[in-house]
Motif scaffolding. Sequence first.
Motif, PDB file in Angstrom:
ATOM      1  N   ILE A   1      64.357  33.407  -3.788  1.00 53.22           N
ATOM      2  CA  ILE A   1      65.665  32.348  -3.877  1.00 53.22           C
ATOM      3  C   ILE A   1      66.269  32.533  -2.343  1.00 53.22           C
ATOM      4  CG2 ILE A   1      66.296  32.762  -6.292  1.00 53.22           C
ATOM      5  CD1 ILE A   1      68.253  35.057  -5.401  1.00 53.22           C
ATOM      6  N   GLY A   2      65.412  32.855  -1.289  1.00 53.57           N
ATOM      7  CA  GLY A   2      65.907  32.646   0.008  1.00 53.57           C
ATOM      8  C   GLY A   2      66.781  33.749   0.354  1.00 53.57           C
ATOM      9  N   VAL A   3      66.961  34.868  -0.036  1.00 56.02           N
ATOM     10  CA  VAL A   3      67.910  35.823   0.460  1.00 56.02           C
ATOM     11  C   VAL A   3      67.745  36.384   1.906  1.00 56.02           C
ATOM     12  CG1 VAL A   3      68.596  38.252   0.025  1.00 56.02           C
ATOM     13  CG2 VAL A   3      68.506  36.588  -1.884  1.00 56.02           C
ATOM     14  N   SER A   4      68.838  36.373   2.704  1.00 54.48           N
ATOM     15  CA  SER A   4      68.543  36.980   3.923  1.00 54.48           C
ATOM     16  C   SER A   4      68.932  38.265   4.073  1.00 54.48           C
ATOM     17  CB  SER A   4      69.345  36.056   5.008  1.00 54.48           C
ATOM     18  OG  SER A   4      69.366  34.785   4.932  1.00 54.48           O
ATOM     19  N   ALA A   5      69.877  38.605   3.296  1.00 50.04           N
ATOM     20  CA  ALA A   5      70.532  39.954   3.195  1.00 50.04           C
ATOM     21  C   ALA A   5      71.167  40.297   2.044  1.00 50.04           C
ATOM     22  CB  ALA A   5      71.517  40.187   4.195  1.00 50.04           C
ATOM     23  N   VAL A   6      70.944  41.692   1.436  1.00 50.60           N
ATOM     24  CA  VAL A   6      71.367  41.790   0.113  1.00 50.60           C
ATOM     25  C   VAL A   6      72.876  42.511   0.689  1.00 50.60           C
ATOM     26  CG1 VAL A   6      69.552  41.947  -1.270  1.00 50.60           C
ATOM     27  CG2 VAL A   6      70.180  43.910   0.002  1.00 50.60           C
ATOM     28  N   GLU A   7      74.002  42.417  -0.132  1.00 51.10           N
ATOM     29  CA  GLU A   7      75.125  43.133   0.247  1.00 51.10           C
ATOM     30  C   GLU A   7      75.355  44.006  -1.042  1.00 51.10           C
ATOM     31  OE1 GLU A   7      78.735  40.891   1.707  1.00 51.10           O
ATOM     32  OE2 GLU A   7      79.753  41.710   0.014  1.00 51.10           O
ATOM     33  N   LEU A   8      75.131  45.437  -0.701  1.00 51.83           N
ATOM     34  CA  LEU A   8      75.338  46.307  -1.840  1.00 51.83           C
ATOM     35  C   LEU A   8      77.037  46.656  -1.913  1.00 51.83           C
ATOM     36  CD1 LEU A   8      72.474  48.827  -0.971  1.00 51.83           C
ATOM     37  CD2 LEU A   8      72.393  46.577  -2.051  1.00 51.83           C
ATOM     38  N   MET A   9      77.556  46.393  -3.166  1.00 55.47           N
ATOM     39  CA  MET A   9      78.947  46.837  -3.580  1.00 55.47           C
ATOM     40  C   MET A   9      78.626  48.356  -3.475  1.00 55.47           C
ATOM     41  SD  MET A   9      79.491  44.552  -6.690  1.00 55.47           S
ATOM     42  CE  MET A   9      80.894  45.356  -7.573  1.00 55.47           C
ATOM     43  N   PRO A  10      80.012  48.938  -3.194  1.00 58.41           N
ATOM     44  CA  PRO A  10      80.084  50.270  -2.719  1.00 58.41           C
ATOM     45  C   PRO A  10      79.004  51.316  -3.415  1.00 58.41           C
ATOM     46  CG  PRO A  10      82.088  49.449  -3.091  1.00 58.41           C
ATOM     47  CD  PRO A  10      81.362  48.399  -3.368  1.00 58.41           C
ATOM     48  N   VAL A  11      78.326  52.126  -2.625  1.00 52.11           N
ATOM     49  CA  VAL A  11      77.347  53.021  -2.915  1.00 52.11           C
ATOM     50  C   VAL A  11      77.878  54.362  -2.418  1.00 52.11           C
ATOM     51  CG1 VAL A  11      75.280  51.309  -2.700  1.00 52.11           C
ATOM     52  CG2 VAL A  11      75.951  52.647  -0.782  1.00 52.11           C
ATOM     53  N   THR A  12      78.830  54.613  -1.810  1.00 51.60           N
ATOM     54  CA  THR A  12      79.435  56.030  -1.429  1.00 51.60           C
ATOM     55  C   THR A  12      80.145  56.480  -2.935  1.00 51.60           C
ATOM     56  OG1 THR A  12      81.504  54.973  -0.452  1.00 51.60           O
ATOM     57  CG2 THR A  12      79.502  55.445   0.954  1.00 51.60           C
ATOM     58  N   ALA A  13      80.207  57.728  -2.769  1.00 50.28           N
ATOM     59  CA  ALA A  13      80.697  58.327  -4.059  1.00 50.28           C
ATOM     60  C   ALA A  13      82.220  57.999  -4.247  1.00 50.28           C
ATOM     61  CB  ALA A  13      80.428  60.185  -3.882  1.00 50.28           C
ATOM     62  N   TRP A  14      82.570  57.875  -5.556  1.00 53.72           N
ATOM     63  CA  TRP A  14      83.807  57.347  -5.995  1.00 53.72           C
ATOM     64  C   TRP A  14      83.992  58.034  -7.172  1.00 53.72           C
ATOM     65  CZ3 TRP A  14      79.399  54.163  -6.980  1.00 53.72           C
ATOM     66  CH2 TRP A  14      79.291  54.329  -8.442  1.00 53.72           C
ATOM     67  N   ILE A  15      85.515  58.183  -7.504  1.00 48.45           N
ATOM     68  CA  ILE A  15      86.017  58.688  -8.720  1.00 48.45           C
ATOM     69  C   ILE A  15      86.623  57.685  -9.785  1.00 48.45           C
ATOM     70  CG2 ILE A  15      88.322  59.407  -7.910  1.00 48.45           C
ATOM     71  CD1 ILE A  15      88.149  61.888  -9.112  1.00 48.45           C
ATOM     72  N   ASP A  16      86.508  57.837 -11.024  1.00 48.43           N
ATOM     73  CA  ASP A  16      87.409  56.657 -11.898  1.00 48.43           C
ATOM     74  C   ASP A  16      88.895  56.979 -11.653  1.00 48.43           C
ATOM     75  OD1 ASP A  16      84.989  56.322 -13.252  1.00 48.43           O
ATOM     76  OD2 ASP A  16      85.123  57.669 -14.828  1.00 48.43           O
ATOM     77  N   GLU A  17      89.356  55.659 -11.850  1.00 41.70           N
ATOM     78  CA  GLU A  17      90.767  55.868 -11.953  1.00 41.70           C
ATOM     79  C   GLU A  17      91.355  56.513 -13.061  1.00 41.70           C
ATOM     80  OE1 GLU A  17      89.502  52.255  -9.682  1.00 41.70           O
ATOM     81  OE2 GLU A  17      88.915  53.221 -11.524  1.00 41.70           O
ATOM     82  N   ARG A  18      92.587  57.439 -13.144  1.00 40.20           N
ATOM     83  CA  ARG A  18      92.814  58.152 -14.318  1.00 40.20           C
ATOM     84  C   ARG A  18      93.188  57.549 -15.475  1.00 40.20           C
ATOM     85  NH1 ARG A  18      97.368  58.237 -10.386  1.00 40.20           N
ATOM     86  NH2 ARG A  18      99.162  57.477 -11.470  1.00 40.20           N
TER      87      ARG A  18
END
Length: 666
Positions: A181-198
């Motif tokens: 499909i001609g992708v030039s670059a993939v943009e990864l949604m956040p991959v750094t460690a996160w926590i759930d909202e309370r």
Amino acid sequence: MTQLGSTTTRDGIRFAAWSSSARRLWVSIFDETGAREIDRLELQPEGEGVHALFVAGLAAGTRYGFRADGDYAPERGLWFDPDKLLTDPYAVEIDRPYAHHWRLAARRNEGADTAALMPKTIARVLPKPMPAKPSLFQPGGLIYELNVRSFTKLHPDVPEAQRGTIAALAHPAIIEHLKKIGVSAVELMPVTAWIDERHLPPLGLSNAWGYNPVTFMALDPRLAPGGLAELRDTVAALRKAGIGIILDLVFNHTGESDRLGPTLSLRGLDNQAYYRHEADNRLVNDTGTGNTVACDHPIVREMVLDTLRHFARHAGVDGFRFDLAPVLGRVDGVFDPEAPLLQAIAGDPILADRVLIAEPWDIGPNGYQLGNFRPPYLEWNDRYRDDVRRFWRGDAGAVGALATRLAGSSDIFAKEGLSTSRTVNFIAAHDGMTLADIVAYEAKHNQANGEKNRDGHSENLSWNNGVEGETSDKAIAEARSGDRRALLTTLFASRGTIMLTAGDEFGRTQKGNNNAYAQDNAITWLDWAGRDLALEAHVSALAALRRAVSALADPRFLTGEPPAGSDVPDVAWLTETGAPLGEADWNDAARHRLIMLLGDTEGGRLAVIVNGDRRQCVFTLPVREGFQWQPAVETQAIDLARPLSGRSVSFMIERRIPKDRARKSK
């Protein structure tokens, strides 16, 4: 400034943290399981807020956390509590994901020690920096936005143990799809460690997007069980295939949230310095998440730069997308495109050739800053999104706006004599309805989020195609399929950088949910088995055309004049009869047809034929001696002698007639 975090040598580890107002700081050392604290050592002040200590005999793999003590006065923005174990802000690896627990937010002396609830930072020796290589991504390419977990969770060709991880992106089946499909670059949604909202755990939900980080460098163990090496290897595999990786990073807030939120890292070290506050010490909330990182503070500025350098040098990523980017440019609360942090990122020698993308809005005062960033920052263009949706929804008077968006949005980005657009064109993104849902749901359906459908945008500029009247299910399906094709073809026909969200190329649906951040389930997991293969083939053909015809991706603004060395104007705007669009045509609120005629470098032309009307129409293209018009996309069978279908975008390409054929025709 002294290097912060942990620095591992042959003789031991040096620990360093920064706080301008803590009276005492400690490093807690844990056993190899992270379950038992085996030592607590006080860091020594070294000046300028740095507290540090070298501990002999420790080695890479040591698990640790920080503790801080000082005044505890939340009403004054002070949250020191030595019972709160704190993640090192410079952590590059943690031993397990974050999990929300009420004791993480307990007031001082009201809760027990939190060490058992917190991930431990793992001291690591970073690999040697990767050889400097220019970014693979160039403006005008195709960015493919994806959520790492949902992208491969159901992919049948990816080994089950690898599904939902960064490593899965390097699988041959995934790379084959991206190339198709001609992708030039993939943009990864956040991959750094996160926590759930309370509010999520009581609802049985969890954060699936990752836009709630705790620290900025450590990868989330659920996405990268192999740590930094996993990201590094995946970057290398994709680069070998000619595909770059862009990281979507969140520097505008953290998961410590508002005054009721947990104390996890920055809040416990120096809440007043790391977060912005009102005059009465209340947390500023320009992000809608409860807190706002003080990106104009020197210590924060350096931490952000160190994070970007870390991923550029040690993982080799091609660039970064900045969530709620005006926060990075706020100085004393006011957005400044020349803010020190924005300038420092753009001018840093390690980051100089990385692609930089701003989401140009936050919810603070004057938070909408589309078009106001400076080169080299590209910008998400929501005006493009909205105007394209309005046109295909059938709104009156939308044809002029569509033409402006197709041409690169000069009304937004042609400032200060700039000749190149910084637009990132998109029709759908992670935040909002999927492209397929835009044409199937007039209103959002977010009941699964547990907020009684109150969350998410209420105005989606979407439509429920074919429901009115006594239309058959087959006719409805065909109408929606046609609209999906029209939207996707419009995107690929647009000048400048374009962005496609994973799965939209084969008709993914979230059943009308336009805020699926808390749906780590089949609502967001891509259904590879049920994908629309015909639509996917059409997108593949569009990508091939975009690669073959440079005029489509070119980010330079159009002038209507022939470029140097050509007698063909770079653009002409025509009616369906082939006549130039006049003022009356542009102002005709009922007009939903136009032709964008682009000149190419070989002297030929490309016609982008837009029929936004529901009725068929015969389109006429200007004829030149020695040239002939041909269909440009293999999935489109076009005969200009016959009417083109309504609600469609078609391509015709003008090519020279070979001299031998021209002689025969005479």
